[in-house]
Design an enzyme around this catalytic site. Structure first.
Site, mmCIF file in Angstrom:
data_model
loop_
_atom_site.group_PDB
_atom_site.id
_atom_site.type_symbol
_atom_site.label_atom_id
_atom_site.label_comp_id
_atom_site.label_asym_id
_atom_site.label_seq_id
_atom_site.Cartn_x
_atom_site.Cartn_y
_atom_site.Cartn_z
ATOM 1 N N GLY A 62 -46.579 25.207 12.095
ATOM 2 C CA GLY A 62 -47.569 24.945 12.373
ATOM 3 C C GLY A 62 -47.904 23.144 12.445
ATOM 4 N N PHE A 63 -49.339 23.198 11.267
ATOM 5 C CA PHE A 63 -49.652 21.739 11.049
ATOM 6 C C PHE A 63 -49.745 21.297 9.683
ATOM 7 C CE2 PHE A 63 -53.118 24.310 10.041
ATOM 8 C CZ PHE A 63 -53.962 24.421 8.914
ATOM 9 N N CYS B 13 -41.582 12.739 14.335
ATOM 10 C CA CYS B 13 -41.643 12.913 15.761
ATOM 11 C C CYS B 13 -41.342 12.269 16.610
ATOM 12 C CB CYS B 13 -43.270 13.273 15.769
ATOM 13 S SG CYS B 13 -44.329 14.117 13.888
ATOM 14 N N GLY C 156 -40.368 19.996 18.443
ATOM 15 C CA GLY C 156 -40.470 18.063 17.458
ATOM 16 C C GLY C 156 -39.373 17.659 16.920
ATOM 17 N N ILE D 221 -38.574 14.691 13.683
ATOM 18 C CA ILE D 221 -38.808 14.892 12.652
ATOM 19 C C ILE D 221 -40.012 14.353 11.579
ATOM 20 C CG2 ILE D 221 -37.707 12.814 12.376
ATOM 21 C CD1 ILE D 221 -36.220 13.035 9.810
ATOM 22 N N THR D 222 -39.731 14.965 10.613
ATOM 23 C CA THR D 222 -41.521 14.811 9.778
ATOM 24 C C THR D 222 -41.184 14.132 8.290
ATOM 25 O OG1 THR D 222 -43.787 14.805 9.805
ATOM 26 C CG2 THR D 222 -42.099 16.561 9.715
ATOM 27 N N TRP D 223 -42.458 14.476 8.088
ATOM 28 C CA TRP D 223 -42.171 14.497 6.421
ATOM 29 C C TRP D 223 -43.435 15.039 5.999
ATOM 30 C CZ3 TRP D 223 -46.459 12.450 2.890
ATOM 31 C CH2 TRP D 223 -45.747 12.703 1.058
ATOM 32 N N HIS D 224 -42.944 15.949 4.762
ATOM 33 C CA HIS D 224 -44.162 17.113 3.661
ATOM 34 C C HIS D 224 -43.722 16.811 2.651
ATOM 35 C CE1 HIS D 224 -44.583 19.965 7.249
ATOM 36 N NE2 HIS D 224 -43.213 20.101 7.433
ATOM 37 N N ARG E 83 -37.912 24.742 14.607
ATOM 38 C CA ARG E 83 -39.630 25.113 14.917
ATOM 39 C C ARG E 83 -38.939 23.469 16.298
ATOM 40 N NH1 ARG E 83 -40.485 19.446 13.957
ATOM 41 N NH2 ARG E 83 -40.098 19.208 11.066
#
Length: 272
Positions: free
Chosen positions: A209-210, A227, A85, A87-90, A83
């Protein structure tokens, strides 16, 4: 993970598929494989536009532009994905949605991002949290408090050493216009990100997505530069409202507003 339960394609109707929540949270790699399968089916017009809704167990995922300095400080493994963007955390307490939609070509990626933002802003409004977009940055934001500077360089947006338009590579100049609050060049306190967006479009069909922070343990973001943004924070509905707001409370609201936004607007090809 079984086939989405659909009653047959209905043009213009968005279908939701619940993959798993809570104790049944879905491993990120399993969900990614399901995305790919649904993406192929949507491209072939075998199913209508479909949004996968779920929670993930704790995981870091990194988009294509993630730099090494933004990854976990302790060496925690990261799933690299295709994707946009960074780096992020889930993790638990975060509602994740993967809208797999067929868009007209040439695809207007920014318009797609704005529709997702609009749905999440409406959810926040219904729950009593004021959110907005921020110029140059995707996602949904709670703005920092006004510092009350009536004059001087910062009040006019000319604090050039802080201005993200000049020295931050995550600033996206396409995300501008009246829909966006001015970027923070020192005029206000720290902005707080409520929801993240990272997408991919392949063969005219969206993926990824989100992620929307309901009641997660946001310390998961502390080990990374979320991010790629170093001058902002992370928040959640629970933090802003001062009460527990579980994913189960947000899920029906999110589906309602996604349906309203995505079915009421007709995607148009990007102007060329």
């Amino acid at each position: 993970m079984g086939e989405p339960r659909l009653d047959g394609p209905v043009e213009g109707e968005l279908r939701f598929v619940h993959l798993g929540f809570g104790d049944n949270a879905v491993d990120y790699l399993d969900a990614w494989q399901e995305q790919k399968r649904v993406h192929a089916a949507r491209f072939a017009d075998e199913i209508p536009d479909t949004c996968l809704m779920l929670e993930h167990p704790p995981v870091y995922t990194a988009g294509r532009r993630t730099e090494d300095s933004e990854r976990p400080l302790d060496g925690t493994p990261v799933v690299d994905v295709d994707r946009g963007g960074k780096i992020t955390w889930h993790g638990p307490g975060q509602l994740v949605g993967y809208p797999i939609l067929k868009l007209p070509r040439p695809v207007d990626v920014v318009a797609h991002v704005r529709r997702l933002e609009e749905a999440m802003i409406r959810v926040c409004t219904e729950l009593g949290v004021e959110t907005t977009r921020v110029e140059g940055r995707s996602g949904v934001w709670v703005l920092g408090d006004d510092l009350g500077r009536a004059s001087g360089p910062a009040a006019t947006g000319l604090a050039l050493d802080l201005d993200p338009r000049l020295n931050q590579d995550e600033y996206d100049p396409r995300l501008m216009g009246p829909e966006y609050a001015p970027s923070n060049a020192g005029q206000r306190g720290v902005d707080r990100k409520m929801a993240q967006i990272g997408i991919r479009v392949a063969k005219g069909v969206t993926m990824h997505g989100f992620s929307f922070n309901c009641d997660p343990d946001t310390t998961g973001f502390d080990q990374i530069i979320p991010c790629g943004i170093r001058d902002a924070g992370v928040t959640s509905l629970s933090q802003e409202l001062g009460r527990n707001v579980p994913v189960s409370e947000v899920l029906p609201l999110m589906e309602k507003h996604l349906r309203e936004v995505l079915e009421s607007s007709t995607p148009l090809p990007r102007a060329v």
